[in-house]
Design an enzyme around this catalytic site. Structure first.
Site, PDB file in Angstrom:
ATOM      1  N   TYR A 182      40.456  48.791  -8.553  1.00 34.92           N
ATOM      2  CA  TYR A 182      40.677  47.873  -9.684  1.00 34.92           C
ATOM      3  C   TYR A 182      39.582  48.080 -10.733  1.00 34.92           C
ATOM      4  CZ  TYR A 182      40.694  43.438 -12.272  1.00 34.92           C
ATOM      5  OH  TYR A 182      40.694  42.483 -13.264  1.00 34.92           O
TER       6      TYR A 182
ATOM      7  N   SER B  76      37.641  44.360 -17.826  1.00 34.41           N
ATOM      8  CA  SER B  76      36.980  43.461 -16.876  1.00 34.41           C
ATOM      9  C   SER B  76      35.513  43.840 -16.749  1.00 34.41           C
ATOM     10  CB  SER B  76      37.640  43.585 -15.496  1.00 34.41           C
ATOM     11  OG  SER B  76      36.881  42.889 -14.524  1.00 34.41           O
TER      12      SER B  76
HETATM   13  P1  NAP Z   1      47.250  36.068 -13.616  1.00 40.62           P
HETATM   14  O1  NAP Z   1      46.942  34.640 -13.802  1.00 40.62           O
HETATM   15  O2  NAP Z   1      47.581  36.582 -12.256  1.00 40.62           O
HETATM   16  O3  NAP Z   1      48.456  36.444 -14.602  1.00 40.62           O
HETATM   17  C1  NAP Z   1      48.931  37.762 -14.596  1.00 40.62           C
HETATM   18  C2  NAP Z   1      49.995  37.874 -15.659  1.00 40.62           C
HETATM   19  O4  NAP Z   1      50.383  39.261 -15.743  1.00 40.62           O
HETATM   20  C3  NAP Z   1      51.246  37.079 -15.345  1.00 40.62           C
HETATM   21  O5  NAP Z   1      51.777  36.618 -16.561  1.00 40.62           O
HETATM   22  C4  NAP Z   1      52.154  38.131 -14.712  1.00 40.62           C
HETATM   23  O6  NAP Z   1      53.557  37.852 -14.881  1.00 40.62           O
HETATM   24  C5  NAP Z   1      51.779  39.351 -15.527  1.00 40.62           C
HETATM   25  N1  NAP Z   1      52.067  40.619 -14.898  1.00 40.62           N
HETATM   26  C6  NAP Z   1      51.579  41.124 -13.748  1.00 40.62           C
HETATM   27  N2  NAP Z   1      52.075  42.355 -13.521  1.00 40.62           N
HETATM   28  C7  NAP Z   1      52.927  42.611 -14.557  1.00 40.62           C
HETATM   29  C8  NAP Z   1      53.745  43.696 -14.891  1.00 40.62           C
HETATM   30  N3  NAP Z   1      53.825  44.790 -14.119  1.00 40.62           N
HETATM   31  N4  NAP Z   1      54.496  43.625 -16.025  1.00 40.62           N
HETATM   32  C9  NAP Z   1      54.418  42.529 -16.822  1.00 40.62           C
HETATM   33  N5  NAP Z   1      53.648  41.473 -16.565  1.00 40.62           N
HETATM   34  C10 NAP Z   1      52.908  41.530 -15.435  1.00 40.62           C
HETATM   35  O7  NAP Z   1      46.063  36.998 -14.143  1.00 40.62           O
HETATM   36  P2  NAP Z   1      44.827  36.724 -15.135  1.00 40.62           P
HETATM   37  O8  NAP Z   1      43.669  36.358 -14.327  1.00 40.62           O
HETATM   38  O9  NAP Z   1      45.239  35.882 -16.266  1.00 40.62           O
HETATM   39  O10 NAP Z   1      44.554  38.214 -15.630  1.00 40.62           O
HETATM   40  C11 NAP Z   1      45.008  38.716 -16.867  1.00 40.62           C
HETATM   41  C12 NAP Z   1      44.252  39.988 -17.160  1.00 40.62           C
HETATM   42  O11 NAP Z   1      42.847  39.712 -17.172  1.00 40.62           O
HETATM   43  C13 NAP Z   1      44.445  41.084 -16.114  1.00 40.62           C
HETATM   44  O12 NAP Z   1      44.509  42.338 -16.758  1.00 40.62           O
HETATM   45  C14 NAP Z   1      43.180  40.992 -15.271  1.00 40.62           C
HETATM   46  O13 NAP Z   1      42.860  42.214 -14.644  1.00 40.62           O
HETATM   47  C15 NAP Z   1      42.181  40.628 -16.338  1.00 40.62           C
HETATM   48  N6  NAP Z   1      40.958  40.015 -15.822  1.00 40.62           N
HETATM   49  C16 NAP Z   1      41.041  38.855 -15.104  1.00 40.62           C
HETATM   50  C17 NAP Z   1      39.860  38.299 -14.605  1.00 40.62           C
HETATM   51  C18 NAP Z   1      39.858  37.031 -13.780  1.00 40.62           C
HETATM   52  O14 NAP Z   1      38.831  36.750 -13.144  1.00 40.62           O
HETATM   53  N7  NAP Z   1      40.943  36.254 -13.747  1.00 40.62           N
HETATM   54  C19 NAP Z   1      38.641  38.925 -14.844  1.00 40.62           C
HETATM   55  C20 NAP Z   1      38.611  40.092 -15.583  1.00 40.62           C
HETATM   56  C21 NAP Z   1      39.779  40.621 -16.065  1.00 40.62           C
HETATM   57  P3  NAP Z   1      54.384  36.904 -13.816  1.00 40.62           P
HETATM   58  O15 NAP Z   1      53.874  35.488 -14.033  1.00 40.62           O
HETATM   59  O16 NAP Z   1      55.810  37.056 -14.219  1.00 40.62           O
HETATM   60  O17 NAP Z   1      54.054  37.423 -12.478  1.00 40.62           O
END
Ligand code: NAP
Length: 258
Positions: free
Chosen positions: A167, A153
């Site tokens: 985080y 991130s």
């Molecule tokens: P999201 O929409 O909340 O999706 C999270 C995903 O991770 C879901 O598929 C969830 O499964 C799964 N998950 C969560 N905890 C888990 C665990 N313990 N074991 C297996 N699966 C798990 O999140 P996102 O925004 O796409 O983020 C994805 C990645 O990008 C993360 O690492 C986040 O830190 C990173 N990121 C996001 C952003 C942003 O602004 N969105 C920015 C920088 C980095 P379920 O659906 O079954 O709950």
């Protein structure tokens, strides 16, 4: 050639994406399927969402399965990769995408339970999944090599003061993990890189309990907008691809010049 016939040519690429039921993981799964990857769609709790992604990726004529596993738990990670062995065959690629965010707090308000959860979900999970992937992909173990992308991130650079320094620090750990692991397996046919997305419009932000944060952050981004999951997926797919054959140990910022 139709999509399905084209992908018959590329059946040898097999990819695990942790947390691909939603958000960035889902967008990555769809683009990977379009490019001919066989897929393991991992999810934690949201079976229905994972099933929907499965149905979408199967339209591209690839092999794919869903696999429930909490990737912060060692036994579940082992089970996840054994499912891939049985259902999809030789693993060649991994995206460590699963991650969690936490309610906004200052550091002087954080307890150990929260910190363990953040680091277990965002960091330990990536080590465990990489370990299982290396055992299958590394030439040291008889594998054909491959590529790993860690979803870090922009927070690892900005620090996220006043909201979630924990985080941000967990993503800093992922950056270091990426660079160290890349060197460790460089002679074993495996490339390891990271993407560092800025603020991307997904459901993860509901966990911060900060209404209106998306709009506030967008005003501080030089491009004056937040990103989409698809824009991150494109960067991940490039790092996974042979086009990035001399890129390893790199952090690719996908953050609108932030
Ligand atoms: P999201 O929409 O909340 O999706 C999270 C995903 O991770 C879901 O598929 C969830 O499964 C799964 N998950 C969560 N905890 C888990 C665990 N313990 N074991 C297996 N699966 C798990 O999140 P996102 O925004 O796409 O983020 C994805 C990645 O990008 C993360 O690492 C986040 O830190 C990173 N990121 C996001 C952003 C942003 O602004 N969105 C920015 C920088 C980095 P379920 O659906 O079954 O709950």
């Amino acid at each position: 050639m139709d999509k399905s016939a084209q992908n018959l040519v590329n059946r040898s690429k097999t990819l695990v994406i942790t947390g691909s039921s939603r958000g960035i993981g889902r967008a990555t799964a769809l683009l990977a399927a379009e490019r001919g990857f066989n897929l393991c769609i991992n999810y934690h709790t949201n079976k229905m969402a994972a099933q929907n992604v499965l149905e979408e990726v199967l339209e591209f004529g690839v092999h794919a399965v869903t696999a429930q596993a909490d990737v912060s738990v060692e036994a579940e990670v082992k089970r996840l990769f054994e499912t891939v062995d049985t259902e999809l065959g030789e693993l060649t690629h991994l995206v460590n995408n699963a991650g969690t965010l936490v309610p906004a707090r200052r550091v002087d308000e954080m307890d150990a339970e929260r910190l363990v959860k953040v680091f277990q979900t965002n960091v330990v999970s990536s080590f465990l999944c990489a370990r299982e992937a290396i055992k299958r992909m590394s030439t040291r173990y008889g594998g054909q090599g491959g590529a790993i992308v860690n979803v870090s991130s922009a927070a690892s650079r900005t620090g996220s003061a006043g909201v979630y320094v924990d985080y941000a620090a967990s993503k800093g750990a992922l950056d270091t993990f990426t660079y160290g692991l890349a060197q460790e397996v460089a002679q074993e046919g495996i490339r390891v890189n990271a993407v560092r997305p800025g603020f991307i419009d997904t459901e993860i932000h509901e966990l911060s309990e900060l209404p209106g944060r998306a709009e506030q952050v967008a005003k501080t981004v030089p491009m004056r907008r937040n990103g989409t999951a698809e824009e991150v997926a494109t960067a991940i797919l490039w790092l996974l691809s042979d086009e990035a054959s001399y890129t390893s140990g790199a952090w690719l910022d996908v953050a609108g010049a932030r």
